[in-house]
Design a protein around this motif. Structure first.
Motif, PDB file in Angstrom:
ATOM      1  N   MET A   1       1.332  20.574   9.742  1.00 37.18           N
ATOM      2  CA  MET A   1       1.968  19.469  10.455  1.00 37.18           C
ATOM      3  C   MET A   1       2.565  19.952  11.780  1.00 37.18           C
ATOM      4  SD  MET A   1       5.120  17.040   9.224  1.00 37.18           S
ATOM      5  CE  MET A   1       6.457  18.185   9.572  1.00 37.18           C
ATOM      6  N   PHE A   2       3.308  21.059  11.726  1.00 38.74           N
ATOM      7  CA  PHE A   2       3.925  21.552  12.965  1.00 38.74           C
ATOM      8  C   PHE A   2       2.866  22.061  13.940  1.00 38.74           C
ATOM      9  CE2 PHE A   2       8.013  21.763  10.572  1.00 38.74           C
ATOM     10  CZ  PHE A   2       8.760  21.020  11.467  1.00 38.74           C
ATOM     11  N   ASP A   3       1.804  22.663  13.408  1.00 37.36           N
ATOM     12  CA  ASP A   3       0.750  23.153  14.303  1.00 37.36           C
ATOM     13  C   ASP A   3       0.072  21.985  15.015  1.00 37.36           C
ATOM     14  OD1 ASP A   3       1.364  25.709  13.631  1.00 37.36           O
ATOM     15  OD2 ASP A   3      -0.377  26.044  12.331  1.00 37.36           O
ATOM     16  N   LEU A   4      -0.116  20.886  14.271  1.00 35.84           N
ATOM     17  CA  LEU A   4      -0.725  19.699  14.885  1.00 35.84           C
ATOM     18  C   LEU A   4       0.178  19.149  15.988  1.00 35.84           C
ATOM     19  CD1 LEU A   4      -2.994  17.434  14.696  1.00 35.84           C
ATOM     20  CD2 LEU A   4      -1.355  16.192  13.279  1.00 35.84           C
ATOM     21  N   LEU A   5       1.453  18.937  15.654  1.00 37.89           N
ATOM     22  CA  LEU A   5       2.366  18.339  16.634  1.00 37.89           C
ATOM     23  C   LEU A   5       2.619  19.283  17.805  1.00 37.89           C
ATOM     24  CD1 LEU A   5       4.969  16.701  14.217  1.00 37.89           C
ATOM     25  CD2 LEU A   5       3.156  15.556  15.501  1.00 37.89           C
TER      26      LEU A   5
ATOM     27  N   ASN B   1       0.944   8.376   8.427  1.00 37.65           N
ATOM     28  CA  ASN B   1       2.090   7.923   7.617  1.00 37.65           C
ATOM     29  C   ASN B   1       2.788   9.123   6.993  1.00 37.65           C
ATOM     30  OD1 ASN B   1       0.285   5.108   6.134  1.00 37.65           O
ATOM     31  ND2 ASN B   1       1.286   5.269   8.115  1.00 37.65           N
ATOM     32  N   SER B   2       1.986  10.044   6.463  1.00 36.35           N
ATOM     33  CA  SER B   2       2.623  11.137   5.726  1.00 36.35           C
ATOM     34  C   SER B   2       3.291  12.137   6.669  1.00 36.35           C
ATOM     35  CB  SER B   2       1.633  11.808   4.772  1.00 36.35           C
ATOM     36  OG  SER B   2       0.628  12.457   5.488  1.00 36.35           O
ATOM     37  N   VAL B   3       2.775  12.273   7.886  1.00 40.63           N
ATOM     38  CA  VAL B   3       3.482  13.122   8.860  1.00 40.63           C
ATOM     39  C   VAL B   3       4.822  12.479   9.222  1.00 40.63           C
ATOM     40  CG1 VAL B   3       3.482  13.968  11.240  1.00 40.63           C
ATOM     41  CG2 VAL B   3       1.443  14.266   9.816  1.00 40.63           C
ATOM     42  N   TYR B   4       4.807  11.166   9.464  1.00 43.54           N
ATOM     43  CA  TYR B   4       6.068  10.467   9.751  1.00 43.54           C
ATOM     44  C   TYR B   4       7.053  10.677   8.594  1.00 43.54           C
ATOM     45  CZ  TYR B   4       9.584   6.860   9.567  1.00 43.54           C
ATOM     46  OH  TYR B   4      10.782   6.226   9.422  1.00 43.54           O
ATOM     47  N   GLN B   5       6.562  10.459   7.368  1.00 43.75           N
ATOM     48  CA  GLN B   5       7.481  10.563   6.232  1.00 43.75           C
ATOM     49  C   GLN B   5       7.939  12.002   6.016  1.00 43.75           C
ATOM     50  OE1 GLN B   5       6.446   8.296   2.780  1.00 43.75           O
ATOM     51  NE2 GLN B   5       6.217   6.416   3.955  1.00 43.75           N
ATOM     52  N   GLY B   6       7.053  12.951   6.313  1.00 41.29           N
ATOM     53  CA  GLY B   6       7.438  14.361   6.204  1.00 41.29           C
ATOM     54  C   GLY B   6       8.561  14.693   7.187  1.00 41.29           C
ATOM     55  N   LEU B   7       8.416  14.246   8.445  1.00 48.08           N
ATOM     56  CA  LEU B   7       9.467  14.490   9.441  1.00 48.08           C
ATOM     57  C   LEU B   7      10.754  13.785   9.032  1.00 48.08           C
ATOM     58  CD1 LEU B   7       7.389  13.961  12.722  1.00 48.08           C
ATOM     59  CD2 LEU B   7       8.464  16.114  11.994  1.00 48.08           C
ATOM     60  N   HIS B   8      10.618  12.546   8.571  1.00 44.09           N
ATOM     61  CA  HIS B   8      11.768  11.750   8.145  1.00 44.09           C
ATOM     62  C   HIS B   8      12.517  12.492   7.040  1.00 44.09           C
ATOM     63  CE1 HIS B   8      13.785   8.520   5.884  1.00 44.09           C
ATOM     64  NE2 HIS B   8      13.751   7.799   6.981  1.00 44.09           N
ATOM     65  N   ARG B   9      11.764  12.957   6.070  1.00 46.35           N
ATOM     66  CA  ARG B   9      12.343  13.616   4.912  1.00 46.35           C
ATOM     67  C   ARG B   9      13.054  14.921   5.295  1.00 46.35           C
ATOM     68  NH1 ARG B   9      11.546  12.372  -0.265  1.00 46.35           N
ATOM     69  NH2 ARG B   9      12.326  14.035  -1.581  1.00 46.35           N
ATOM     70  N   LEU B  10      12.339  15.741   6.064  1.00 50.89           N
ATOM     71  CA  LEU B  10      12.886  17.064   6.400  1.00 50.89           C
ATOM     72  C   LEU B  10      14.117  16.941   7.289  1.00 50.89           C
ATOM     73  CD1 LEU B  10       9.625  19.095   7.097  1.00 50.89           C
ATOM     74  CD2 LEU B  10      11.249  19.450   5.219  1.00 50.89           C
TER      75      LEU B  10
ATOM     76  N   ARG C   1       0.826  -1.209   0.000  1.00 51.36           N
ATOM     77  CA  ARG C   1       0.000   0.000   0.000  1.00 51.36           C
ATOM     78  C   ARG C   1       0.863   1.263   0.000  1.00 51.36           C
ATOM     79  NH1 ARG C   1      -1.097   2.377   5.087  1.00 51.36           N
ATOM     80  NH2 ARG C   1      -0.454   1.111   6.870  1.00 51.36           N
ATOM     81  N   ALA C   2       0.195   2.356  -0.408  1.00 49.67           N
ATOM     82  CA  ALA C   2       0.870   3.647  -0.507  1.00 49.67           C
ATOM     83  C   ALA C   2       1.439   4.037   0.844  1.00 49.67           C
ATOM     84  CB  ALA C   2      -0.121   4.712  -0.969  1.00 49.67           C
ATOM     85  N   LEU C   3       2.541   4.747   0.849  1.00 44.29           N
ATOM     86  CA  LEU C   3       3.213   5.257   2.045  1.00 44.29           C
ATOM     87  C   LEU C   3       3.824   4.162   2.906  1.00 44.29           C
ATOM     88  CD1 LEU C   3       0.578   8.005   2.875  1.00 44.29           C
ATOM     89  CD2 LEU C   3       2.884   8.399   1.994  1.00 44.29           C
ATOM     90  N   GLN C   4       3.836   2.922   2.404  1.00 45.36           N
ATOM     91  CA  GLN C   4       4.614   1.866   3.028  1.00 45.36           C
ATOM     92  C   GLN C   4       5.751   1.492   2.072  1.00 45.36           C
ATOM     93  OE1 GLN C   4       4.007   0.539   6.419  1.00 45.36           O
ATOM     94  NE2 GLN C   4       3.152   2.590   6.215  1.00 45.36           N
ATOM     95  N   ALA C   5       5.417   1.168   0.828  1.00 42.12           N
ATOM     96  CA  ALA C   5       6.462   0.976  -0.180  1.00 42.12           C
ATOM     97  C   ALA C   5       7.039   2.341  -0.529  1.00 42.12           C
ATOM     98  CB  ALA C   5       5.860   0.354  -1.425  1.00 42.12           C
ATOM     99  N   ARG C   6       8.368   2.426  -0.648  1.00 47.69           N
ATOM    100  CA  ARG C   6       8.985   3.668  -1.115  1.00 47.69           C
ATOM    101  C   ARG C   6       9.083   3.612  -2.627  1.00 47.69           C
ATOM    102  NH1 ARG C   6      11.339   7.550   2.492  1.00 47.69           N
ATOM    103  NH2 ARG C   6      10.202   7.213   4.423  1.00 47.69           N
ATOM    104  N   LEU C   7       8.343   4.495  -3.300  1.00 45.38           N
ATOM    105  CA  LEU C   7       8.329   4.522  -4.756  1.00 45.38           C
ATOM    106  C   LEU C   7       8.825   5.876  -5.234  1.00 45.38           C
ATOM    107  CD1 LEU C   7       4.782   2.956  -5.336  1.00 45.38           C
ATOM    108  CD2 LEU C   7       6.986   1.785  -5.423  1.00 45.38           C
ATOM    109  N   VAL C   8       9.570   5.869  -6.315  1.00 43.88           N
ATOM    110  CA  VAL C   8      10.062   7.123  -6.892  1.00 43.88           C
ATOM    111  C   VAL C   8       9.851   7.073  -8.401  1.00 43.88           C
ATOM    112  CG1 VAL C   8      11.782   7.422  -5.074  1.00 43.88           C
ATOM    113  CG2 VAL C   8      12.425   6.274  -7.185  1.00 43.88           C
ATOM    114  N   SER C   9      10.114   8.194  -9.041  1.00 39.98           N
ATOM    115  CA  SER C   9      10.051   8.247 -10.499  1.00 39.98           C
ATOM    116  C   SER C   9      10.933   9.392 -10.957  1.00 39.98           C
ATOM    117  CB  SER C   9       8.622   8.498 -10.976  1.00 39.98           C
ATOM    118  OG  SER C   9       8.633   8.908 -12.337  1.00 39.98           O
ATOM    119  N   ALA C  10      11.588   9.193 -12.093  1.00 36.68           N
ATOM    120  CA  ALA C  10      12.339  10.294 -12.699  1.00 36.68           C
ATOM    121  C   ALA C  10      11.884  10.506 -14.138  1.00 36.68           C
ATOM    122  CB  ALA C  10      13.838  10.010 -12.644  1.00 36.68           C
ATOM    123  N   HIS C  11      10.819   9.833 -14.546  1.00 32.62           N
ATOM    124  CA  HIS C  11      10.373   9.884 -15.935  1.00 32.62           C
ATOM    125  C   HIS C  11       8.890  10.201 -15.978  1.00 32.62           C
ATOM    126  CE1 HIS C  11      13.670   6.591 -16.564  1.00 32.62           C
ATOM    127  NE2 HIS C  11      14.197   7.789 -16.367  1.00 32.62           N
ATOM    128  N   VAL C  12       8.540  11.422 -16.360  1.00 31.81           N
ATOM    129  CA  VAL C  12       7.130  11.776 -16.477  1.00 31.81           C
ATOM    130  C   VAL C  12       6.789  11.865 -17.960  1.00 31.81           C
ATOM    131  CG1 VAL C  12       5.311  13.244 -15.597  1.00 31.81           C
ATOM    132  CG2 VAL C  12       7.511  13.193 -14.444  1.00 31.81           C
TER     133      VAL C  12
END
Lengths: 535, 171
Positions: free
Chosen positions: B90-94, B134-143, A459-470
């Protein structure tokens, strides 16, 4: 070697090129041209040269800034905000896929990894048979590929692949998978490995150092940090009457408040497969078929990391030099998704944000960076009946976002690709292998990896997916009720609008698309120049 | 997958229950955060969250956290305005003490949060069935990863360096 590397762009500017920085404009600007080209990447850049050579007065409009080799410091934190769409953090609507796409004078050609493949014959055949494009045979396209290859130094890469690519080659040899070396668009390459941050030695034959300087030397004009907001159509609905846009400030992000308007006899759209349909959608000029911005393809990419016993320094050396198409041919073209295997270069910032874990586990993996290898699998989307790609939408502020839903066909391909990559990595001698997925853990054998991968939730946001070709979103075709443009990129509705970028592809390419974009843009620009000469 | 709307609705119901619970036990408010030098986008309270989570997320005990906050600040500044707005949310929530206590499950203010407690929060949101978490976790991870590994100060520990011969020839 000694001395400083010369900067072709700064030399050209000093020689009097007509290049204007939108951020420096203190007044609104009104311009006219024979042809206005929107976007300066692979499509717009090569078209600008061809149209200038045909004697036309060309104006090149680019949203990104003009950066040249003196600016390229081999630094990720500098390069991503300067040279990439959304600081290399562009994501699909559900944030499941991160898209690497260039945004600078020269577009993605400034930051790509130089892989140069012709459009595969099975893709061309599919377009001939299924999209009403009988003229696009391998034979008919050959001269355009050859012309682009000559122009951009595309040829076999004769140096030894770097350690990262050798893992892929060794794995293929051990498993008996078909593989080959990747042709590259370079002249005098130093084999550094920093292609993704802009080539500091001008060896990469990007649009920035080839076709754009050539067009500027012939009198073409360049307007950078100039974002096109909309096109206006004439009241009769037959042609585009004006281009309207905003200048961006020195941060490249915020509109400066100054605006521009361009009137051109002909408009070429080459803003990339997200930018091009977005301009038409913002303008309220979607085509009659309803296909504008639809069927946008990404070659969704899965990744698998491995720790090798030997030191491979995956950041040094030409980033991509070996590939395998074995899994492109294990099922029919429109069957389960085929995938192409390559490797990505590994530099600290991009690697750390892409690797899923955190804490000491993540830190200990990154500390072994010189031994780290990654394989990538790019999935061929757009052929299977359930692989219909994504759709470009507009946010409330008018900026585009790609809605690319993930379905079972993609997930099936993802799982098969993780399995294939882990098997290959162990065959090449990996100590540990791990698909990039939030629930994955490093496996120490192929058997262990296989069991783990079979259990990964898809599912989305579990698998890390990327793309460099649009690709896609403005599909060419033989039938105006099913496509947006004809086989030369000519828009079915607006007579003076031609699309010359990757958005015209009716499916994904099935290989890194830059050479396909060059060849189709050259062919379309040649057709356009002849039409304009006839008057 | 729950949409953001469903998630927020669930959050609102939960919030009402929490207000009642909170009548007896209001979560500790974050003390006034001190300003960190060199930040243009992050507010002091945001920087506090970044500096509290960075050592846990990066798995590095000896970390110049103010430098990481500066890197995060720089990374956010380069993003499109629409994305910056999402990061603001995100920061306002946390930064909301009720959300910190009852959604993130972190009892003390961020500055005092223990490594175990922060790690549990990150892991829960990483694995959550809610896409927003999930996206908040990934946002923090990324930043936070971009904020640290974009800095040359992080490279020595990785064995990474730019090719010296070329660096000397850059104009």
């Amino acid at each position: 070697m000694s001395g400083k590397i010369p900067d072709l762009i700064r030399q050209g500017l000093a020689s009097g090129w007509k290049a204007m920085d939108g951020a420096a404009q203190r007044n609104d600007l009104f311009l006219s041209a024979d042809v206005a080209v929107i976007g300066s990447g692979a499509g717009g850049g090569i078209a600008a040269e061809a149209l200038s050579l045909a004697g036309l007065d060309v104006l090149l409009l680019e949203e990104g800034g003009l950066h040249s080799s003196s600016d390229f410091r081999l630094l990720e934190a500098k390069a991503y905000p300067e040279l990439y769409q959304e600081s290399a953090s562009r994501q699909t609507l559900d944030k499941a896929i991160t898209i690497l796409q260039g945004r600078a004078v020269g577009g993605s050609t400034v930051v790509n990894w130089t892989s140069s493949f012709r459009t595969p014959p099975d893709t061309l055949l599919w377009w001939q048979e299924n999209h009403g494009l009988p003229g696009l045979s391998v034979e008919a396209m050959r001269p355009w590929f050859e012309q682009a290859e000559r122009r951009l130094g595309i040829g076999p890469w004769l140096a030894e692949p770097n350690g990262n690519n050798l893992v892929l080659e060794r794995g293929c040899l051990a498993l008996g998978l078909r593989h080959a070396r990747i042709p590259r668009n370079v002249r005098g390459c130093w084999n550094l490995g920093y292609c993704g941050m802009g080539c500091p030695t001008n060896a990469k034959q990007s649009m920035l150092v080839t076709c754009i300087p050539s067009a500027l030397s012939r009198g073409a004009r360049l307007l950078s940090r100039a974002r096109v907001d909309r096109l206006a159509a004439d009241p009769a609905g037959k042609s585009i009457s004006a281009i309207e846009g905003s200048f961006l400030g020195a941060d490249g992000n915020t509109p400066s408040g100054r605006r521009f308007m361009v009137r051109a006899r002909h408009v070429v759209l080459a803003a990339g497969a997200i930018g091009t349909p977005a301009i038409l959608l913002r303008s309220g000029l979607a085509d009659a078929s309803g296909q504008t911005g639809r069927r946008t393809f990404l070659h969704p990419v899965t990744l698998s990391a491995a720790l090798m016993p030997e030191r491979i320094e995956p950041y040094n050396g030409a980033p991509q030099s070996v590939y395998s198409d074995h899994y492109m041919h294990t099922q029919p073209l429109d069957g389960a998704l085929g995938f192409k295997l390559e490797v990505p270069p590994i530099h600290p910032l991009l690697a750390s944000v892409t690797f899923p874990g955190f804490g000491s586990e993540q830190a200990s993996l990154l500390r072994q960076l010189p031994h780290l290898h990654a394989t990538l699998a790019l999935m061929r989307d757009g052929f299977h009946p359930d692989s219909r790609g994504g759709e470009v939408r507009l946010r409330s502020d008018g900026s585009p976002v790609l809605d690319y839903p993930l379905n079972d066909v993609i997930w099936d391909g993802a799982r098969r690709s993780w399995l294939a990559m882990a098997e290959l990595q162990f065959a090449a001698g990996a100590r540990l292998a791990m698909p990039l997925h939030e629930a994955a853990r490093p496996a120490s054998s192929w058997r262990q990896a296989r069991a783990m991968i079979e259990g990964l939730p898809l599912r989305a946001l579990q698998a890390r997916l990327v793309s460099a070709h649009v690709m896609g979103g403005m599909a060419m075709g033989g039938d105006p009720s099913l496509s947006v443009v004809d086989e030369w990129g000519g828009h079915w509705t607006w007579r003076n609008l031609t699309v010359l970028d990757g958005s015209i592809f009716p499916t994904s390419i099935g290989a890194n698309p830059q050479l396909s974009v060059y060849a189709f843009a050259l062919r379309g620009a040649d057709h356009l120049a002849r039409a304009l000469a006839r008057g | 997958m729950a949409s953001r709307r469903q998630f927020l609705k669930a959050g609102a119901f939960g919030g009402a229950a929490l207000l009642i619970a909170g009548y007896w036990a209001a979560p500790a408010a974050d003390p006034e955060a001190e300003a960190v030098a060199g930040l243009s986008w992050l507010r002091p309270a945001d920087a506090q969250i970044v500096m509290a989570l960075a050592p846990v997320l990066l798995g590095l005990a000896e970390l110049p956290v103010a430098k990481v906050a500066q890197g995060v600040d720089q990374a956010i500044s380069g993003l499109p305005l629409a994305t910056q707005e999402e990061i603001r949310q995100m920061f306002d929530l946390l930064g909301n003490r009720w959300a910190r206590r009852w959604l993130a499950g972190v009892r003390p203010p961020w500055r005092m949060a223990g490594a175990m407690e922060s790690a549990r929060f990150l892991q829960r949101w990483r694995e959550s069935r809610f896409a927003l978490q999930n996206s908040v976790y990934q946002g923090l991870h990324r930043l936070i990863h971009a904020g640290w590994y974009g800095s040359p100060a992080s490279w020595a520990a990785l064995g990474y360096q730019q090719p010296a011969a070329v660096m000397g020839m850059l104009p």
